[in-house]
Write an enzyme that holds these catalytic residues in place. Structure first.
Site, PDB file in Angstrom:
ATOM      1  CB  SER A  46      -0.972   0.035   1.244  1.00  0.00           C
ATOM      2  OG  SER A  46      -0.239  -0.128   2.400  1.00  0.00           O
ATOM      3  CG  HIS A  47       2.555   3.012   2.377  1.00  0.00           C
ATOM      4  ND1 HIS A  47       1.783   2.231   3.155  1.00  0.00           N
ATOM      5  CD2 HIS A  47       2.070   4.516   2.535  1.00  0.00           C
ATOM      6  CE1 HIS A  47       0.908   2.832   3.734  1.00  0.00           C
ATOM      7  NE2 HIS A  47       1.117   4.457   3.516  1.00  0.00           N
ATOM      8  CD  GLU A 187      -2.965  -2.515   3.743  1.00  0.00           C
ATOM      9  OE1 GLU A 187      -3.420  -3.524   3.263  1.00  0.00           O
ATOM     10  OE2 GLU A 187      -1.531  -2.151   3.849  1.00  0.00           O
TER      11      GLU A 187
HETATM   12  P1  NDP Z   1      -0.544  -3.312   9.678  1.00  0.00           P
HETATM   13  O1  NDP Z   1      -1.790  -3.583  10.536  1.00  0.00           O
HETATM   14  O2  NDP Z   1      -0.328  -4.193   8.275  1.00  0.00           O
HETATM   15  O3  NDP Z   1       0.542  -3.865  10.503  1.00  0.00           O
HETATM   16  C1  NDP Z   1       1.067  -3.082  11.768  1.00  0.00           C
HETATM   17  C2  NDP Z   1       2.227  -3.526  12.239  1.00  0.00           C
HETATM   18  O4  NDP Z   1       1.910  -4.917  13.189  1.00  0.00           O
HETATM   19  C3  NDP Z   1       3.279  -3.958  11.634  1.00  0.00           C
HETATM   20  O5  NDP Z   1       4.556  -3.755  12.160  1.00  0.00           O
HETATM   21  C4  NDP Z   1       3.048  -5.434  11.266  1.00  0.00           C
HETATM   22  O6  NDP Z   1       4.388  -6.273  11.073  1.00  0.00           O
HETATM   23  C5  NDP Z   1       2.445  -5.925  12.818  1.00  0.00           C
HETATM   24  N1  NDP Z   1       1.828  -7.262  12.479  1.00  0.00           N
HETATM   25  C6  NDP Z   1       0.923  -7.456  11.518  1.00  0.00           C
HETATM   26  N2  NDP Z   1       0.190  -8.598  11.877  1.00  0.00           N
HETATM   27  C7  NDP Z   1       1.035  -9.246  12.965  1.00  0.00           C
HETATM   28  C8  NDP Z   1       1.022 -10.439  13.586  1.00  0.00           C
HETATM   29  N3  NDP Z   1       0.054 -11.271  13.153  1.00  0.00           N
HETATM   30  N4  NDP Z   1       1.984 -10.592  14.611  1.00  0.00           N
HETATM   31  C9  NDP Z   1       2.961  -9.712  15.114  1.00  0.00           C
HETATM   32  N5  NDP Z   1       2.707  -8.516  14.385  1.00  0.00           N
HETATM   33  C10 NDP Z   1       1.938  -7.987  13.379  1.00  0.00           C
HETATM   34  O7  NDP Z   1      -0.129  -2.073   9.142  1.00  0.00           O
HETATM   35  P2  NDP Z   1      -1.391  -0.684   9.040  1.00  0.00           P
HETATM   36  O8  NDP Z   1      -2.155  -1.188   7.903  1.00  0.00           O
HETATM   37  O9  NDP Z   1      -1.714  -0.117  10.327  1.00  0.00           O
HETATM   38  O10 NDP Z   1      -0.445   0.458   8.351  1.00  0.00           O
HETATM   39  C11 NDP Z   1       0.124   0.073   7.098  1.00  0.00           C
HETATM   40  C12 NDP Z   1       1.259   1.103   6.681  1.00  0.00           C
HETATM   41  O11 NDP Z   1       0.446   2.530   6.585  1.00  0.00           O
HETATM   42  C13 NDP Z   1       2.213   1.682   7.962  1.00  0.00           C
HETATM   43  O12 NDP Z   1       3.510   1.408   7.199  1.00  0.00           O
HETATM   44  C14 NDP Z   1       2.063   3.039   8.187  1.00  0.00           C
HETATM   45  O13 NDP Z   1       3.182   3.797   8.217  1.00  0.00           O
HETATM   46  C15 NDP Z   1       1.500   3.344   6.795  1.00  0.00           C
HETATM   47  N6  NDP Z   1       0.717   4.696   6.898  1.00  0.00           N
HETATM   48  C16 NDP Z   1       1.217   5.758   6.408  1.00  0.00           C
HETATM   49  C17 NDP Z   1       0.679   7.014   6.504  1.00  0.00           C
HETATM   50  C18 NDP Z   1       1.108   8.474   6.147  1.00  0.00           C
HETATM   51  O14 NDP Z   1       0.484   9.407   6.234  1.00  0.00           O
HETATM   52  N7  NDP Z   1       2.319   8.569   5.476  1.00  0.00           N
HETATM   53  C19 NDP Z   1      -0.852   7.057   7.205  1.00  0.00           C
HETATM   54  C20 NDP Z   1      -1.411   5.870   7.514  1.00  0.00           C
HETATM   55  C21 NDP Z   1      -0.589   4.705   7.481  1.00  0.00           C
HETATM   56  P3  NDP Z   1       4.836  -6.760   9.583  1.00  0.00           P
HETATM   57  O15 NDP Z   1       4.924  -5.511   8.627  1.00  0.00           O
HETATM   58  O16 NDP Z   1       6.079  -7.459   9.673  1.00  0.00           O
HETATM   59  O17 NDP Z   1       3.625  -7.602   9.180  1.00  0.00           O
END
Ligand code: NDP
Length: 335
Positions: A46-47, A187
């Site tokens: 998504s990024h 997402e």
């Molecule tokens: P996710 O919900 O996919 O993941 C959040 C965190 O939880 C990650 O570090 C992920 O690690 C971890 N995680 C996920 N599943 C598990 C699991 N089963 N067990 C342990 N850890 C887990 O992320 P979001 O959808 O909330 O966010 C996605 C991205 O969007 C982020 O990178 C965020 O910075 C970005 N974003 C940017 C914005 C901006 O303005 N620039 C605004 C909003 C979001 P892993 O990666 O290893 O799965």
């Protein structure tokens, strides 16, 4: 989903060509394209390339300065400030991280205030870069209103991500990076595009009703993760990435935004701590006990582990074919 395979170099080049075509100079196009390539490499889809049309839109509309030349300044021994010159955030961040890291190593703790910048990426690249230098990192940015505070049905908060990274011995850093919305907007957009449902609690439809249909949520509003607790953390991000760094709130960013589809102007707050100065020489080694306990539990994995595993594969990545056609057209228009 129909997809095509692109090598990581091809991903970088396609992103770079689109940005150059839209008027970014080499330094800015390189910094954004590198961020996009690393997102695709790590499965932060998504990024990755998905964001390029938004980056291009901000260059075409003139909202973002594709020739920004941000220069970090050392305001105090423990404080780094950077005026982003209205550019996309990656170039400013690439230039700030080393100064911030050196400040934290000198003072034990240091903070960065980044203003007048447009952040459209994941946050893990900046916190992970600190942890790779042996530091603990924390970062947050606000965005434009998309999330209703708990109890409300109108958007006030951005999706306001936070990221934290901890350096490890003989392992990639422990890094989490998450929107404080129940789901990041990117997402939800991907789920709508690919015809997937999202979990109940992700957001409200246009009438304020709970729904699992991402298309309805795109007409309505997102919810914070974890009810009132996520709502409080999102408010913290508004304060730390807003007034704390000398920038506006998400709702203020929206007031001056031109709705070109790309990120509004905003700020970023980053904190760096040297764990050996704060917790003692043994601090990082001691932390390993927690990581091994955690990883010893069946079904548990560390945040960041998925990305780090995907990173080991240096082969091509599958990318949505419609997106690739769109990007190739954007890149060609620029020649
Ligand atoms: P996710 O919900 O996919 O993941 C959040 C965190 O939880 C990650 O570090 C992920 O690690 C971890 N995680 C996920 N599943 C598990 C699991 N089963 N067990 C342990 N850890 C887990 O992320 P979001 O959808 O909330 O966010 C996605 C991205 O969007 C982020 O990178 C965020 O910075 C970005 N974003 C940017 C914005 C901006 O303005 N620039 C605004 C909003 C979001 P892993 O990666 O290893 O799965």
């Amino acid at each position: 989903m129909n997809s095509v395979e692109l090598s990581l170099d091809e991903i970088y080049q396609l992103a770079f060509d689109c940005l150059k075509r839209a008027g970014a100079d080499d330094a800015n196009a390189d910094a954004v394209a590198d961020t996009v390539k690393r997102a695709e490499r790590d499965g932060s889809v998504s990024h990755g390339l998905f964001r390029i049309p938004g980056y291009v839109a901000t260059l075409n509309s003139g909202k973002v300065n594709g020739n920004a030349d941000p220069q970090p300044e050392q305001v105090t021994p423990a404080m780094v400030r950077c005026h982003g010159q209205n550019g996309h955030a990656p170039l400013a961040l690439a230039r700030c991280i080393e100064m911030l890291a050196q400040s934290a190593k000198t003072c034990g703790i240091a903070a960065l205030s980044l203003t007048h910048s447009h952040h459209f990426a994941a946050l893990w690249p900046e916190t992970e870069a600190l942890a790779e230098r042996g530091l603990v990192g924390f970062a947050c940015v606000s965005y434009t209103p998309m999330v209703a505070p708990t109890g409300g049905t109108e958007a006030l908060f951005g999706t306001n991500p936070i990221s934290f990274a901890w350096p490890r011995q003989d392992h990639p850093p422990f890094v989490f990076d998450m929107a404080t919305a129940a789901m990041a907007m990117g997402e939800v957009q991907l789920a709508a595009r690919d015809g997937h449902q999202v979990p109940l609690g992700t957001g409200l439809g246009p009438e304020g009703e709970l729904t699992t249909d991402p298309k309805e949520i795109l007409k309505g509003v997102l919810l914070p993760f974890g009810g009132h607790k996520g709502s409080a953390i999102s408010l913290m991000v508004e304060l730390m990435a807003g007034p704390m760094v000398g920038e506006g709130f998400s709702f203020e960013a929206a007031e001056s935004n031109n709705d070109d589809g790309g990120p509004p102007q905003g700020g970023e707050f980053i904190l760096a701590i040297d764990p050996k100065i704060m917790g003692g020489e043994n601090c990082v080694e001691h932390a390993e006990k927690m990581f091994s306990k955690l990883q010893g539990i069946d079904g548990v994995r560390l945040p960041g582990e998925r990305r780090h595993k995907l990173r080991q594969d240096t082969g091509p990545r599958k990318v949505n074919s419609e997106l690739i056609s769109k990007l190739r057209a954007l890149a060609q228009n620029s020649q």
